[in-house]
Design a protein around this motif. Structure first.
Motif, PDB file in Angstrom:
ATOM      1  N   GLY A  75       0.822  -1.209   0.000  1.00 56.21           N
ATOM      2  CA  GLY A  75       0.000   0.000   0.000  1.00 56.21           C
ATOM      3  C   GLY A  75       0.854   1.257   0.000  1.00 56.21           C
ATOM      4  O   GLY A  75       2.087   1.212  -0.114  1.00 56.21           O
ATOM      5  N   GLU A  76       0.188   2.399   0.148  1.00 54.28           N
ATOM      6  CA  GLU A  76       0.902   3.666   0.151  1.00 54.28           C
ATOM      7  C   GLU A  76       1.827   3.799   1.352  1.00 54.28           C
ATOM      8  O   GLU A  76       2.868   4.449   1.288  1.00 54.28           O
ATOM      9  N   THR A 112      -2.373   1.769  11.270  1.00 50.75           N
ATOM     10  CA  THR A 112      -2.684   1.150   9.983  1.00 50.75           C
ATOM     11  C   THR A 112      -2.343  -0.329   9.991  1.00 50.75           C
ATOM     12  O   THR A 112      -3.112  -1.161   9.489  1.00 50.75           O
ATOM     13  N   GLU A 113      -1.185  -0.664  10.582  1.00 51.62           N
ATOM     14  CA  GLU A 113      -0.784  -2.069  10.629  1.00 51.62           C
ATOM     15  C   GLU A 113      -1.744  -2.886  11.473  1.00 51.62           C
ATOM     16  O   GLU A 113      -2.062  -4.031  11.132  1.00 51.62           O
ATOM     17  N   GLU A 114      -2.232  -2.324  12.589  1.00 54.75           N
ATOM     18  CA  GLU A 114      -3.190  -3.042  13.421  1.00 54.75           C
ATOM     19  C   GLU A 114      -4.498  -3.283  12.677  1.00 54.75           C
ATOM     20  O   GLU A 114      -5.116  -4.344  12.811  1.00 54.75           O
ATOM     21  N   LYS A 115      -4.937  -2.293  11.873  1.00 51.29           N
ATOM     22  CA  LYS A 115      -6.157  -2.464  11.086  1.00 51.29           C
ATOM     23  C   LYS A 115      -5.972  -3.542  10.028  1.00 51.29           C
ATOM     24  O   LYS A 115      -6.856  -4.368   9.793  1.00 51.29           O
ATOM     25  N   GLU A 143     -10.677  -4.126   1.756  1.00 46.15           N
ATOM     26  CA  GLU A 143     -11.778  -3.209   1.466  1.00 46.15           C
ATOM     27  C   GLU A 143     -11.272  -1.797   1.213  1.00 46.15           C
ATOM     28  O   GLU A 143     -11.905  -1.012   0.516  1.00 46.15           O
ATOM     29  N   THR A 144     -10.142  -1.482   1.799  1.00 44.80           N
ATOM     30  CA  THR A 144      -9.566  -0.137   1.606  1.00 44.80           C
ATOM     31  C   THR A 144      -8.765  -0.022   0.336  1.00 44.80           C
ATOM     32  O   THR A 144      -8.250   1.057   0.031  1.00 44.80           O
ATOM     33  N   GLY A 145      -8.631  -1.123  -0.431  1.00 48.64           N
ATOM     34  CA  GLY A 145      -7.989  -1.064  -1.734  1.00 48.64           C
ATOM     35  C   GLY A 145      -6.561  -1.583  -1.782  1.00 48.64           C
ATOM     36  O   GLY A 145      -6.004  -1.715  -2.876  1.00 48.64           O
ATOM     37  N   GLU A 146      -5.977  -1.897  -0.633  1.00 50.77           N
ATOM     38  CA  GLU A 146      -4.606  -2.404  -0.656  1.00 50.77           C
ATOM     39  C   GLU A 146      -4.579  -3.801  -1.251  1.00 50.77           C
ATOM     40  O   GLU A 146      -5.417  -4.638  -0.960  1.00 50.77           O
ATOM     41  N   LYS A 147      -3.588  -4.059  -2.114  1.00 53.74           N
ATOM     42  CA  LYS A 147      -3.457  -5.335  -2.786  1.00 53.74           C
ATOM     43  C   LYS A 147      -2.857  -6.376  -1.840  1.00 53.74           C
ATOM     44  O   LYS A 147      -1.945  -6.096  -1.079  1.00 53.74           O
ATOM     45  N   ILE A 148      -3.407  -7.609  -1.924  1.00 48.05           N
ATOM     46  CA  ILE A 148      -2.914  -8.706  -1.081  1.00 48.05           C
ATOM     47  C   ILE A 148      -2.293  -9.778  -1.972  1.00 48.05           C
ATOM     48  O   ILE A 148      -2.908 -10.211  -2.952  1.00 48.05           O
ATOM     49  N   ILE A 149      -1.096 -10.172  -1.640  1.00 46.68           N
ATOM     50  CA  ILE A 149      -0.435 -11.284  -2.334  1.00 46.68           C
ATOM     51  C   ILE A 149      -0.383 -12.459  -1.355  1.00 46.68           C
ATOM     52  O   ILE A 149       0.287 -12.396  -0.325  1.00 46.68           O
TER      53      ILE A 149
END
Length: 340
Positions: A75-76, A112-115, A143-149
């Motif tokens: 993410g950003e 952010t990391e905890e979320k 849901e917030t748009g961050e890509k998961i690998i």
């Protein structure tokens, strides 16, 4: 001459240590085998297509499968990685429970990391929300748009290396301490000799001065020892009784048997006394005088030993006394501090 019942020998100590080591190795091999069997297969088929990870549940009636999932989020704010150990329930024609659609409340103050970690745990928990779904597809983004690998390891992590290290440590400790009981017994035997020898020599000297010959004085001293409960299971007097029995039943030589006992015990004070007896056995007055001098030296050595033990006991009592003093001070000043 037979050994006293319960007396430990080097061979017995080695056999006991060998049995303990073999037991540890056997238990360790069983644990390693169980760990390897548990890690052979998770029972879950994993498919990857178009950037998505799909889990195929075990068939109905089979055991639940275990899987290690690694989620890498880009993410950003940077890259975040989390490892999740999940259990996948077997396929059922109908879901046993209803899916919990209650939204998880988040604290605005969480980082952010905890979320992200909470979202990933929510995804992992949702795998078993409906076991009637044969295939479970993991989302490719939050849901917030961050890509998961996603990456999956169907073989649970094994603890074989840790078990082997533990076996080696326990085996090393058991091998190193294999003669610890024997050393304790030898030290107890030595203390018995040093404790009883001065009094025994004094008794022999008194009997010799009374006109008895050495063998008769020895026998009388041993016979008197059987009347005392303090010497019933004593190492020193137990061996003297064996010498006395050998003298009467096998016509053994007292001074030779006594010298063998001294060598067997390894106590230098006893060996010195046996040498005096062996060298002066036929010299009446000279033997009495030398034994008396040796007895005086042994009494002096015993006195010094007791003084050292007393000083050592005082040193050991220092810490408890300091703790007691600190507690006493706290109890004394606590009321005054509470009133401030």
């Amino acid at each position: 001459m037979g050994r006293k019942s319960g007396e430990i020998t080097a061979e017995a100590a080695m056999r006991k240590a060998t049995r303990q080591i073999l037991t540890v190795v056997a238990v360790g091999l069983v644990l390693i085998a169980a760990d390897i069997i548990a890690s052979i297969d998770s029972g879950i088929e994993v498919r990857s297509s178009e950037g998505r990870l799909t889990l195929i549940r075990p068939e109905a009636g089979e055991d639940s499968g275990y899987l290690t999932l690694t989620a890498k989020i880009e993410g950003e704010a940077g890259t975040y990685e989390e490892t999740l150990n999940v259990m996948v329930q077997p396929y059922e024609d109908k879901a046993e429970g209803e899916e919990n659609n209650e939204e998880q409340k988040t604290d605005d103050e969480t980082t952010t990391e905890e979320k992200m970690a909470a979202d990933l745990r929510s995804i992992a928990d949702g795998i078993n929300a409906d076991s009637s779904l044969k295939k479970v597809s993991l989302p490719s983004e939050l849901e917030t748009g961050e890509k998961i690998i996603w990456t999956a390891d169907g073989r649970p992590k094994t603890n074989t290396v840790a078990i082997v290290i533990l076996i080696m440590l326990l085996t090393g400790v058991l091998y190193k301490e294999r003669f610890s009981a024997l050393r304790k017994q030898e030290e107890a035997n030595r203390e018995s000799v040093l404790r009883q020898l001065p009094g025994f020599i004094n008794r022999i000297v008194l009997l010799l001065n009374a006109g008895m010959v050495l063998s008769s004085a020895f026998g009388r001293a041993v016979e008197e020892s059987t009347k005392s409960s303090d010497t019933k299971d004593d190492y020193f007097y137990d061996n003297l009784r064996k010498i006395y029995v050998s003298m009467n039943s096998a016509n053994g030589s007292m001074n030779k048997e006594f010298m063998l006992f001294a060598k067997r015990s390894g106590v230098k004070e006893l060996m010195r006394v046996s040498n005096i007896i062996n060298d002066n056995v036929s010299k009446g007055t000279a033997l009495t005088h030398k034994l008396k001098n040796e007895g005086d030296m042994l009494w002096l050595a015993r006195k010094k030993s007791c003084e050292e033990l007393g000083r050592l006991a005082e040193t050991k009592l220092t810490l408890p006394l300091v703790i007691f003093l600190v507690v006493l001070i706290v109890i004394t000043i606590a009321p005054a501090l509470l009133e401030l």
